[in-house]
Write a protein that holds these residues in place. Sequence first.
Motif: not given
Length: 159
Positions: A4, A6-7
């Motif tokens: 994944s 993500r920020r």
Amino acid sequence: MTSSLRRLTSADCPRLRQFWIERWGGEEVILRGNIYRPEQLEGFVLKEENEWVGLITLFIKDKECEVTSLDSLREGQGIGTQLIRKSIEEARARSCNRLFLITTNDNLHALGFYQKRGFEIVTIYRGAVNESRKRKPSIPLIGMDGIPLRDEIELEIKL
Ligand SMILES: CC(C)(COP(=O)(O)OP(=O)(O)OC[C@H]1O[C@@H](n2cnc3c(N)ncnc32)[C@H](O)[C@@H]1OP(=O)(O)O)[C@@H](O)C(=O)NCCC(=O)NCCS
């Protein structure tokens, strides 16, 4: 395995600090004489299970987006490319005129990697790494492939 992207958030700071210590020999990065610390930066992390397998950090200011670090812990699987693509997207979304970065004269692999992905060399800061070493003595004298580590090379993509 599921991954994944993500920020990064402020909660990631301690882990980012540790990651940089392990990968870059200290908790700050010096580029063109500027010191960057985890708490100043944005970026994206790619996770597999709970492990960080890719990380890109960004510093966005005055309509310019600088990549302050890029690491792939599973090379040759597209992680670096994915993180660069995501950063181009982010820089565009934030109305930046360019995405740029510094690499060093010994990092022939990164020089090739970036140029194949559309970056162009714009400036060579001769001796800049020698200057940074005065502030961060952990920067080695000899870099990758036994090449003396001396200069910073700026590459950019105009957006
Ligand atoms: C530079 C770096 C970030 C590249 O990351 P990476 O995850 O290996 O990058 P990618 O996997 O996207 O691309 C690397 C190569 O693998 C190939 N590749 C990508 N996905 C692939 C796949 N699924 N199967 C086979 N090969 C693949 C790509 O074609 C690419 O080759 P090319 O550059 O000749 O086109 C990584 O080598 C790294 O972390 N280096 C050490 C830290 C560093 O130097 N950072 C940059 C400092 S400025």
